[in-house]
Design an enzyme around this catalytic site. Structure first.
Site, PDB file in Angstrom:
ATOM      1  N   THR A  37     -98.071 -37.213 -15.353  1.00  0.00           N
ATOM      2  CA  THR A  37     -97.001 -37.455 -14.404  1.00  0.00           C
ATOM      3  C   THR A  37     -97.566 -36.644 -13.277  1.00  0.00           C
ATOM      4  O   THR A  37     -97.621 -35.411 -13.378  1.00  0.00           O
ATOM      5  CB  THR A  37     -95.689 -37.517 -14.796  1.00  0.00           C
ATOM      6  OG1 THR A  37     -95.399 -38.518 -15.736  1.00  0.00           O
ATOM      7  CG2 THR A  37     -94.952 -37.975 -13.556  1.00  0.00           C
ATOM      8  N   ARG A  47    -102.265 -27.432 -14.359  1.00  0.00           N
ATOM      9  CA  ARG A  47    -102.654 -28.942 -14.812  1.00  0.00           C
ATOM     10  C   ARG A  47    -103.682 -29.423 -13.917  1.00  0.00           C
ATOM     11  O   ARG A  47    -103.978 -28.879 -12.810  1.00  0.00           O
ATOM     12  CB  ARG A  47    -101.358 -29.760 -15.118  1.00  0.00           C
ATOM     13  CG  ARG A  47    -100.903 -29.506 -16.360  1.00  0.00           C
ATOM     14  CD  ARG A  47     -99.517 -30.552 -16.331  1.00  0.00           C
ATOM     15  NE  ARG A  47     -98.468 -29.782 -15.620  1.00  0.00           N
ATOM     16  CZ  ARG A  47     -97.231 -30.515 -15.847  1.00  0.00           C
ATOM     17  NH1 ARG A  47     -96.950 -31.422 -16.686  1.00  0.00           N
ATOM     18  NH2 ARG A  47     -96.105 -29.949 -15.164  1.00  0.00           N
ATOM     19  N   TYR A  83     -96.883 -26.919 -28.415  1.00  0.00           N
ATOM     20  CA  TYR A  83     -96.045 -27.791 -27.703  1.00  0.00           C
ATOM     21  C   TYR A  83     -96.022 -29.262 -28.554  1.00  0.00           C
ATOM     22  O   TYR A  83     -95.016 -29.821 -28.636  1.00  0.00           O
ATOM     23  CB  TYR A  83     -97.192 -28.145 -26.598  1.00  0.00           C
ATOM     24  CG  TYR A  83     -96.328 -29.119 -25.394  1.00  0.00           C
ATOM     25  CD1 TYR A  83     -95.191 -28.704 -24.784  1.00  0.00           C
ATOM     26  CD2 TYR A  83     -96.899 -30.342 -25.035  1.00  0.00           C
ATOM     27  CE1 TYR A  83     -94.539 -29.808 -23.927  1.00  0.00           C
ATOM     28  CE2 TYR A  83     -96.548 -31.213 -24.229  1.00  0.00           C
ATOM     29  CZ  TYR A  83     -95.158 -31.048 -23.595  1.00  0.00           C
ATOM     30  OH  TYR A  83     -94.380 -31.668 -22.744  1.00  0.00           O
ATOM     31  N   LYS A 129     -73.431 -34.079 -29.712  1.00  0.00           N
ATOM     32  CA  LYS A 129     -72.498 -34.611 -30.602  1.00  0.00           C
ATOM     33  C   LYS A 129     -70.934 -33.958 -30.391  1.00  0.00           C
ATOM     34  O   LYS A 129     -70.029 -34.934 -30.402  1.00  0.00           O
ATOM     35  CB  LYS A 129     -72.981 -33.723 -31.910  1.00  0.00           C
ATOM     36  CG  LYS A 129     -72.048 -34.076 -33.090  1.00  0.00           C
ATOM     37  CD  LYS A 129     -72.888 -33.254 -34.322  1.00  0.00           C
ATOM     38  CE  LYS A 129     -71.915 -33.202 -35.522  1.00  0.00           C
ATOM     39  NZ  LYS A 129     -71.340 -31.590 -35.747  1.00  0.00           N
ATOM     40  N   LYS A 135     -89.795 -22.310 -29.241  1.00  0.00           N
ATOM     41  CA  LYS A 135     -88.462 -22.178 -29.373  1.00  0.00           C
ATOM     42  C   LYS A 135     -87.644 -23.241 -28.637  1.00  0.00           C
ATOM     43  O   LYS A 135     -86.597 -23.713 -28.959  1.00  0.00           O
ATOM     44  CB  LYS A 135     -87.927 -20.704 -29.036  1.00  0.00           C
ATOM     45  CG  LYS A 135     -88.255 -19.724 -29.925  1.00  0.00           C
ATOM     46  CD  LYS A 135     -88.065 -18.359 -29.493  1.00  0.00           C
ATOM     47  CE  LYS A 135     -86.711 -17.988 -29.479  1.00  0.00           C
ATOM     48  NZ  LYS A 135     -86.459 -16.797 -29.107  1.00  0.00           N
ATOM     49  N   TYR A 161     -80.289 -36.500 -35.950  1.00  0.00           N
ATOM     50  CA  TYR A 161     -78.880 -36.584 -35.499  1.00  0.00           C
ATOM     51  C   TYR A 161     -78.556 -37.970 -34.974  1.00  0.00           C
ATOM     52  O   TYR A 161     -76.934 -38.283 -35.138  1.00  0.00           O
ATOM     53  CB  TYR A 161     -79.003 -35.672 -33.970  1.00  0.00           C
ATOM     54  CG  TYR A 161     -78.364 -34.269 -34.088  1.00  0.00           C
ATOM     55  CD1 TYR A 161     -79.269 -33.598 -34.767  1.00  0.00           C
ATOM     56  CD2 TYR A 161     -77.109 -33.832 -33.751  1.00  0.00           C
ATOM     57  CE1 TYR A 161     -78.777 -31.895 -35.020  1.00  0.00           C
ATOM     58  CE2 TYR A 161     -76.794 -32.404 -34.029  1.00  0.00           C
ATOM     59  CZ  TYR A 161     -77.480 -31.717 -34.676  1.00  0.00           C
ATOM     60  OH  TYR A 161     -77.248 -30.438 -34.844  1.00  0.00           O
TER      61      TYR A 161
HETATM   62  N1  UDP Z   1    -108.721 -30.334 -16.695  1.00  0.00           N
HETATM   63  C1  UDP Z   1    -109.707 -30.116 -15.847  1.00  0.00           C
HETATM   64  N2  UDP Z   1    -109.892 -29.007 -14.862  1.00  0.00           N
HETATM   65  C2  UDP Z   1    -108.923 -28.318 -14.780  1.00  0.00           C
HETATM   66  C3  UDP Z   1    -107.459 -28.614 -15.427  1.00  0.00           C
HETATM   67  C4  UDP Z   1    -107.529 -29.606 -16.427  1.00  0.00           C
HETATM   68  O1  UDP Z   1    -110.803 -30.716 -16.045  1.00  0.00           O
HETATM   69  O2  UDP Z   1    -108.848 -27.381 -14.015  1.00  0.00           O
HETATM   70  C5  UDP Z   1    -108.830 -31.580 -17.355  1.00  0.00           C
HETATM   71  C6  UDP Z   1    -108.281 -30.995 -18.871  1.00  0.00           C
HETATM   72  O3  UDP Z   1    -109.426 -30.714 -19.486  1.00  0.00           O
HETATM   73  C7  UDP Z   1    -107.761 -32.307 -19.358  1.00  0.00           C
HETATM   74  C8  UDP Z   1    -107.351 -33.107 -18.198  1.00  0.00           C
HETATM   75  O4  UDP Z   1    -107.936 -32.455 -17.132  1.00  0.00           O
HETATM   76  O5  UDP Z   1    -108.954 -33.009 -19.805  1.00  0.00           O
HETATM   77  C9  UDP Z   1    -105.914 -33.309 -18.040  1.00  0.00           C
HETATM   78  O6  UDP Z   1    -105.481 -31.798 -18.155  1.00  0.00           O
HETATM   79  P1  UDP Z   1    -103.849 -31.192 -17.821  1.00  0.00           P
HETATM   80  O7  UDP Z   1    -103.842 -29.748 -17.889  1.00  0.00           O
HETATM   81  O8  UDP Z   1    -103.510 -31.702 -16.608  1.00  0.00           O
HETATM   82  O9  UDP Z   1    -102.940 -32.103 -18.830  1.00  0.00           O
HETATM   83  P2  UDP Z   1    -103.064 -32.682 -20.450  1.00  0.00           P
HETATM   84  O10 UDP Z   1    -103.207 -33.889 -20.012  1.00  0.00           O
HETATM   85  O11 UDP Z   1    -104.408 -32.039 -20.852  1.00  0.00           O
HETATM   86  O12 UDP Z   1    -101.926 -32.011 -21.158  1.00  0.00           O
END
Ligand code: UDP
Length: 317
Positions: free
Chosen positions: A176, A187, A146, A106, A92, A160
Protein backbone atom coordinates in the site's frame (compact mmCIF):
# COMPACT_ATOMS: atom_id res chain seq x y z
CA UNK A 1 -20.38 8.11 20.31
CA UNK A 2 -18.68 4.75 19.60
CA UNK A 3 -15.09 4.48 20.84
CA UNK A 4 -12.23 2.91 18.89
CA UNK A 5 -8.65 2.18 19.98
CA UNK A 6 -6.13 2.36 17.13
CA UNK A 7 -2.68 0.90 17.81
CA UNK A 8 0.09 2.23 15.57
CA UNK A 9 -1.96 5.43 15.30
CA UNK A 10 1.02 7.60 14.34
CA UNK A 11 2.06 5.32 11.49
CA UNK A 12 1.22 5.49 7.81
CA UNK A 13 -1.92 3.32 7.87
CA UNK A 14 -2.80 4.02 11.51
CA UNK A 15 -2.97 7.76 10.97
CA UNK A 16 -5.18 7.42 7.89
CA UNK A 17 -7.46 5.12 9.91
CA UNK A 18 -7.62 7.75 12.69
CA UNK A 19 -8.78 10.30 10.10
CA UNK A 20 -11.38 7.95 8.66
CA UNK A 21 -12.83 6.89 12.01
CA UNK A 22 -13.11 10.49 13.17
CA UNK A 23 -14.83 11.34 9.89
CA UNK A 24 -17.27 8.48 10.51
CA UNK A 25 -18.17 9.95 13.91
CA UNK A 26 -16.13 7.77 16.28
CA UNK A 27 -14.15 8.83 19.33
CA UNK A 28 -10.57 7.73 18.59
CA UNK A 29 -7.95 6.68 21.13
CA UNK A 30 -4.66 6.56 19.27
CA UNK A 31 -1.76 4.59 20.74
CA UNK A 32 1.84 4.51 19.52
CA UNK A 33 5.38 4.27 20.93
CA UNK A 34 6.73 6.23 17.92
CA UNK A 35 9.29 3.54 17.05
CA UNK A 36 8.50 3.96 13.35
CA UNK A 37 5.48 6.29 13.57
CA UNK A 38 5.60 10.07 13.69
CA UNK A 39 3.49 12.60 15.59
CA UNK A 40 3.51 14.72 12.44
CA UNK A 41 1.02 12.24 10.94
CA UNK A 42 -1.56 12.96 13.64
CA UNK A 43 -0.75 16.43 14.96
CA UNK A 44 -3.74 17.85 13.05
CA UNK A 45 -5.97 15.69 15.27
CA UNK A 46 -4.64 16.95 18.61
CA UNK A 47 -7.03 19.93 18.85
CA UNK A 48 -10.08 17.65 18.37
CA UNK A 49 -12.04 16.55 21.43
CA UNK A 50 -12.86 13.30 19.57
CA UNK A 51 -9.16 12.35 19.64
CA UNK A 52 -6.89 11.23 22.47
CA UNK A 53 -3.31 10.05 22.17
CA UNK A 54 -1.55 7.57 24.45
CA UNK A 55 2.21 7.28 24.07
CA UNK A 56 2.60 3.60 24.91
CA UNK A 57 4.48 0.45 23.91
CA UNK A 58 1.81 -2.23 23.51
CA UNK A 59 4.23 -5.04 24.34
CA UNK A 60 3.74 -3.76 27.93
CA UNK A 61 0.41 -4.05 29.76
CA UNK A 62 -2.21 -1.77 28.20
CA UNK A 63 -4.51 0.18 30.48
CA UNK A 64 -7.54 1.88 28.92
CA UNK A 65 -9.73 3.40 31.60
CA UNK A 66 -12.83 3.86 29.42
CA UNK A 67 -15.17 1.58 27.49
CA UNK A 68 -14.28 0.53 23.94
CA UNK A 69 -16.45 -0.65 21.04
CA UNK A 70 -13.75 -1.35 18.46
CA UNK A 71 -10.01 -1.91 18.17
CA UNK A 72 -7.90 -1.54 15.03
CA UNK A 73 -4.54 -3.20 15.73
CA UNK A 74 -1.99 -1.69 13.35
CA UNK A 75 1.16 -1.36 15.46
CA UNK A 76 4.25 -2.92 13.83
CA UNK A 77 7.32 -2.02 11.83
CA UNK A 78 6.27 -2.84 8.26
CA UNK A 79 9.24 -2.10 6.03
CA UNK A 80 11.78 -4.89 5.38
CA UNK A 81 14.60 -2.46 6.30
CA UNK A 82 12.90 -1.65 9.60
CA UNK A 83 12.31 -5.20 10.63
CA UNK A 84 15.86 -6.10 9.65
CA UNK A 85 17.06 -3.34 12.01
CA UNK A 86 14.53 -4.18 14.73
CA UNK A 87 13.94 -7.92 14.58
CA UNK A 88 13.19 -8.39 18.27
CA UNK A 89 10.75 -5.46 18.49
CA UNK A 90 9.01 -6.75 15.35
CA UNK A 91 8.54 -10.19 16.88
CA UNK A 92 7.49 -8.73 20.22
CA UNK A 93 4.87 -6.36 18.86
CA UNK A 94 3.35 -9.06 16.64
CA UNK A 95 3.31 -11.63 19.44
CA UNK A 96 3.27 -9.97 22.90
CA UNK A 97 1.64 -6.77 21.60
CA UNK A 98 -1.12 -8.68 19.84
CA UNK A 99 -1.69 -10.78 22.96
CA UNK A 100 -2.12 -7.64 25.06
CA UNK A 101 -4.43 -5.99 22.54
CA UNK A 102 -6.58 -9.13 22.33
CA UNK A 103 -6.73 -9.07 26.13
CA UNK A 104 -8.10 -5.53 25.95
CA UNK A 105 -10.68 -6.62 23.33
CA UNK A 106 -11.76 -9.49 25.57
CA UNK A 107 -12.10 -7.39 28.72
CA UNK A 108 -13.92 -4.53 26.96
CA UNK A 109 -16.00 -6.87 24.76
CA UNK A 110 -14.81 -4.82 21.81
CA UNK A 111 -14.68 -6.01 18.21
CA UNK A 112 -11.05 -6.16 17.06
CA UNK A 113 -9.62 -6.03 13.55
CA UNK A 114 -5.96 -7.02 13.30
CA UNK A 115 -3.57 -6.06 10.51
CA UNK A 116 -2.02 -9.08 8.85
CA UNK A 117 -0.08 -9.05 5.62
CA UNK A 118 0.57 -10.64 2.25
CA UNK A 119 3.89 -11.69 3.85
CA UNK A 120 2.03 -14.62 5.44
CA UNK A 121 2.21 -16.10 1.91
CA UNK A 122 6.01 -15.64 1.92
CA UNK A 123 7.64 -16.16 -1.49
CA UNK A 124 4.43 -17.59 -2.92
CA UNK A 125 4.17 -20.69 -5.08
CA UNK A 126 0.61 -19.92 -6.17
CA UNK A 127 -0.41 -16.84 -8.08
CA UNK A 128 -2.43 -14.74 -7.45
CA UNK A 129 -2.56 -15.40 -3.72
CA UNK A 130 -5.95 -16.41 -2.35
CA UNK A 131 -6.79 -16.69 1.33
CA UNK A 132 -6.75 -20.51 1.50
CA UNK A 133 -3.11 -20.64 0.38
CA UNK A 134 -0.87 -21.43 3.38
CA UNK A 135 2.23 -19.77 2.06
CA UNK A 136 5.91 -20.44 1.55
CA UNK A 137 7.75 -18.77 4.43
CA UNK A 138 11.34 -19.18 5.58
CA UNK A 139 11.01 -18.93 9.38
CA UNK A 140 14.69 -18.20 9.98
CA UNK A 141 15.36 -15.84 7.05
CA UNK A 142 15.65 -12.07 7.52
CA UNK A 143 11.95 -11.56 6.76
CA UNK A 144 10.94 -14.40 9.08
CA UNK A 145 10.70 -12.05 12.08
CA UNK A 146 7.86 -10.16 10.41
CA UNK A 147 6.24 -13.06 8.55
CA UNK A 148 6.15 -15.36 11.55
CA UNK A 149 5.05 -12.59 13.93
CA UNK A 150 2.11 -11.91 11.63
CA UNK A 151 1.34 -15.61 11.25
CA UNK A 152 1.35 -15.84 15.06
CA UNK A 153 -0.93 -12.77 15.13
CA UNK A 154 -3.42 -14.61 12.94
CA UNK A 155 -3.15 -17.79 15.03
CA UNK A 156 -3.68 -16.07 18.38
CA UNK A 157 -6.49 -13.94 16.95
CA UNK A 158 -8.34 -17.07 15.76
CA UNK A 159 -7.66 -18.71 19.15
CA UNK A 160 -9.20 -15.76 21.00
CA UNK A 161 -12.11 -15.93 18.58
CA UNK A 162 -12.83 -19.63 19.02
CA UNK A 163 -11.82 -20.04 22.68
CA UNK A 164 -12.74 -16.68 24.25
CA UNK A 165 -15.49 -15.77 21.74
CA UNK A 166 -13.81 -12.44 20.98
CA UNK A 167 -15.34 -10.75 17.92
CA UNK A 168 -12.36 -10.67 15.53
CA UNK A 169 -11.55 -9.64 11.95
CA UNK A 170 -8.27 -10.28 10.07
CA UNK A 171 -7.17 -8.22 7.07
CA UNK A 172 -4.24 -9.34 4.92
CA UNK A 173 -2.80 -6.14 3.55
CA UNK A 174 -0.85 -6.11 0.28
CA UNK A 175 1.62 -3.36 -0.72
CA UNK A 176 0.00 0.00 0.00
CA UNK A 177 1.23 3.51 -0.73
CA UNK A 178 0.27 7.13 -0.35
CA UNK A 179 0.97 10.29 1.61
CA UNK A 180 2.61 9.88 5.06
CA UNK A 181 4.89 7.02 4.08
CA UNK A 182 8.24 7.78 5.68
CA UNK A 183 10.79 9.14 3.21
CA UNK A 184 13.56 6.96 4.69
CA UNK A 185 11.36 3.95 5.27
CA UNK A 186 13.32 1.83 2.77
CA UNK A 187 10.28 0.52 0.94
CA UNK A 188 10.32 0.73 -2.78
CA UNK A 189 7.97 3.65 -3.30
CA UNK A 190 9.52 6.13 -0.84
CA UNK A 191 12.97 5.00 -2.02
CA UNK A 192 12.18 5.58 -5.71
CA UNK A 193 10.39 8.90 -5.17
CA UNK A 194 13.13 10.35 -2.98
CA UNK A 195 15.85 9.15 -5.36
CA UNK A 196 14.03 10.53 -8.43
CA UNK A 197 13.33 13.89 -6.77
CA UNK A 198 17.00 14.20 -5.67
CA UNK A 199 18.19 13.18 -9.13
CA UNK A 200 19.91 10.04 -7.82
CA UNK A 201 19.94 6.48 -9.16
CA UNK A 202 16.77 4.53 -8.45
CA UNK A 203 17.98 1.41 -6.66
CA UNK A 204 16.28 -1.48 -8.42
CA UNK A 205 17.04 -4.69 -6.53
CA UNK A 206 17.88 -7.78 -8.59
CA UNK A 207 16.98 -7.52 -12.27
CA UNK A 208 13.74 -5.69 -11.45
CA UNK A 209 11.68 -8.60 -12.78
CA UNK A 210 10.00 -9.27 -9.40
CA UNK A 211 6.43 -8.02 -9.18
CA UNK A 212 4.26 -6.18 -6.67
CA UNK A 213 0.69 -4.88 -6.81
CA UNK A 214 0.28 -1.44 -5.26
CA UNK A 215 -2.91 -0.21 -3.58
CA UNK A 216 -3.61 3.46 -2.89
CA UNK A 217 -4.14 4.13 0.82
CA UNK A 218 -7.71 5.52 0.50
CA UNK A 219 -8.84 2.32 -1.19
CA UNK A 220 -7.21 0.22 1.50
CA UNK A 221 -8.83 2.23 4.30
CA UNK A 222 -12.24 1.77 2.64
CA UNK A 223 -11.71 -2.00 2.49
CA UNK A 224 -10.66 -2.12 6.15
CA UNK A 225 -13.64 -0.04 7.24
CA UNK A 226 -16.01 -2.36 5.39
CA UNK A 227 -14.37 -5.45 6.87
CA UNK A 228 -14.63 -3.99 10.38
CA UNK A 229 -18.38 -3.53 9.95
CA UNK A 230 -18.91 -6.91 8.25
CA UNK A 231 -19.70 -10.22 9.95
CA UNK A 232 -16.83 -12.11 8.31
CA UNK A 233 -14.25 -13.55 10.71
CA UNK A 234 -11.88 -15.38 8.32
CA UNK A 235 -8.87 -13.52 6.83
CA UNK A 236 -9.58 -11.26 3.85
CA UNK A 237 -7.03 -10.00 1.30
CA UNK A 238 -7.24 -6.26 0.68
CA UNK A 239 -5.06 -4.87 -2.06
CA UNK A 240 -5.01 -3.80 -5.68
CA UNK A 241 -4.49 -6.67 -8.17
CA UNK A 242 -2.87 -4.37 -10.76
CA UNK A 243 0.56 -6.05 -10.85
CA UNK A 244 3.78 -4.48 -12.18
CA UNK A 245 7.46 -5.40 -12.24
CA UNK A 246 9.71 -3.30 -10.03
CA UNK A 247 11.76 -2.33 -13.11
CA UNK A 248 8.67 -0.95 -14.88
CA UNK A 249 7.59 0.74 -11.67
CA UNK A 250 10.94 2.59 -11.49
CA UNK A 251 10.34 3.86 -15.04
CA UNK A 252 6.85 5.09 -14.08
CA UNK A 253 8.27 7.06 -11.14
CA UNK A 254 11.07 8.52 -13.29
CA UNK A 255 8.53 9.64 -15.95
CA UNK A 256 6.23 11.20 -13.33
CA UNK A 257 8.93 13.07 -11.41
CA UNK A 258 10.57 14.31 -14.61
CA UNK A 259 14.05 14.90 -13.16
CA UNK A 260 16.51 14.38 -16.07
CA UNK A 261 19.23 13.20 -13.62
CA UNK A 262 17.10 10.30 -12.34
CA UNK A 263 18.05 6.89 -13.73
CA UNK A 264 17.92 3.23 -12.75
CA UNK A 265 20.83 1.54 -10.97
CA UNK A 266 20.88 -2.12 -9.97
CA UNK A 267 21.60 -3.53 -6.48
CA UNK A 268 21.61 -7.13 -5.24
CA UNK A 269 18.25 -8.71 -4.53
CA UNK A 270 17.67 -9.07 -0.76
CA UNK A 271 17.43 -12.62 0.65
CA UNK A 272 13.96 -14.22 0.37
CA UNK A 273 12.53 -11.25 -1.56
CA UNK A 274 9.20 -12.56 -2.95
CA UNK A 275 9.40 -12.91 -6.76
CA UNK A 276 5.71 -12.33 -7.44
CA UNK A 277 2.80 -10.86 -5.51
CA UNK A 278 -0.77 -10.17 -6.48
CA UNK A 279 -3.87 -10.36 -4.29
CA UNK A 280 -6.83 -12.47 -5.29
CA UNK A 281 -9.63 -10.18 -4.08
CA UNK A 282 -12.59 -12.42 -4.97
CA UNK A 283 -13.54 -12.56 -1.27
CA UNK A 284 -13.29 -8.81 -0.68
CA UNK A 285 -15.45 -8.21 -3.76
CA UNK A 286 -18.09 -10.75 -2.74
CA UNK A 287 -18.20 -10.20 1.02
CA UNK A 288 -17.41 -6.49 1.31
CA UNK A 289 -18.64 -5.28 -2.08
CA UNK A 290 -15.21 -3.66 -2.27
CA UNK A 291 -12.65 -3.16 -4.98
CA UNK A 292 -9.93 -0.56 -5.47
CA UNK A 293 -10.96 2.61 -7.31
CA UNK A 294 -7.76 4.66 -7.61
CA UNK A 295 -5.60 3.68 -10.61
CA UNK A 296 -1.84 3.69 -10.05
CA UNK A 297 -1.32 6.72 -12.31
CA UNK A 298 -3.68 8.78 -10.14
CA UNK A 299 -2.42 7.43 -6.82
CA UNK A 300 1.19 8.09 -7.79
CA UNK A 301 0.35 11.69 -8.74
CA UNK A 302 -1.22 12.31 -5.33
CA UNK A 303 1.72 10.66 -3.60
CA UNK A 304 4.22 12.73 -5.60
CA UNK A 305 2.56 15.91 -4.27
CA UNK A 306 3.36 14.67 -0.78
CA UNK A 307 6.95 13.63 -1.44
CA UNK A 308 7.72 16.90 -3.23
CA UNK A 309 7.22 18.63 0.12
CA UNK A 310 8.93 15.99 2.25
CA UNK A 311 12.10 15.14 0.34
CA UNK A 312 15.09 17.39 1.06
CA UNK A 313 17.11 18.06 -2.08
CA UNK A 314 20.84 18.75 -1.42
CA UNK A 315 22.04 22.18 -2.64
CA UNK A 316 24.48 20.78 -5.22
CA UNK A 317 21.92 18.40 -6.78
N1 UDP B 1 12.97 -2.72 -3.96
C1 UDP B 1 13.85 -2.18 -4.88
N2 UDP B 1 14.55 -1.07 -4.53
C2 UDP B 1 14.42 -0.44 -3.33
C3 UDP B 1 13.51 -0.99 -2.40
C4 UDP B 1 12.81 -2.14 -2.74
O1 UDP B 1 14.01 -2.69 -6.00
O2 UDP B 1 15.10 0.56 -3.09
C5 UDP B 1 12.21 -3.91 -4.35
C6 UDP B 1 12.30 -5.06 -3.34
O3 UDP B 1 13.41 -5.87 -3.62
C7 UDP B 1 10.98 -5.76 -3.56
C8 UDP B 1 10.03 -4.64 -3.99
O4 UDP B 1 10.85 -3.56 -4.40
O5 UDP B 1 11.10 -6.70 -4.61
C9 UDP B 1 9.12 -4.16 -2.88
O6 UDP B 1 9.91 -3.92 -1.77
P1 UDP B 1 9.38 -3.21 -0.44
O7 UDP B 1 10.54 -3.05 0.48
O8 UDP B 1 8.62 -1.99 -0.78
O9 UDP B 1 8.33 -4.22 0.22
P2 UDP B 1 8.00 -5.77 0.10
O10 UDP B 1 6.90 -5.86 -0.89
O11 UDP B 1 9.22 -6.53 -0.37
O12 UDP B 1 7.60 -6.14 1.47
Amino acid sequence: MKRVLITGAAGFLGSHLCDRMIKEGYHVIGMDNLLTGSLKNIEHLFPLKEFEFYYHDITKYIHIPSELDYILHFASPASPIDYLKMPIQTLKVGALGTHNVLGVAKSKQARILVASTSEVYGDPLVHPQYEEYWGNVNPIGPRGVYDEAKRFLEAITMAYHTFHKVDTRIVRIFNTYGPRMRVEDGRVLPAFFSQAIRGEGLTVFGDGGQTRSFCYVDDLVEGIYRLLLSDYTQPVNVGNPDEITIGAFAEEVIALVGNPKARVIYKPLPIDDPKIRQPDITKARAILGWEPKVPRAEGLKRTFEYFKEEVKVPQNA
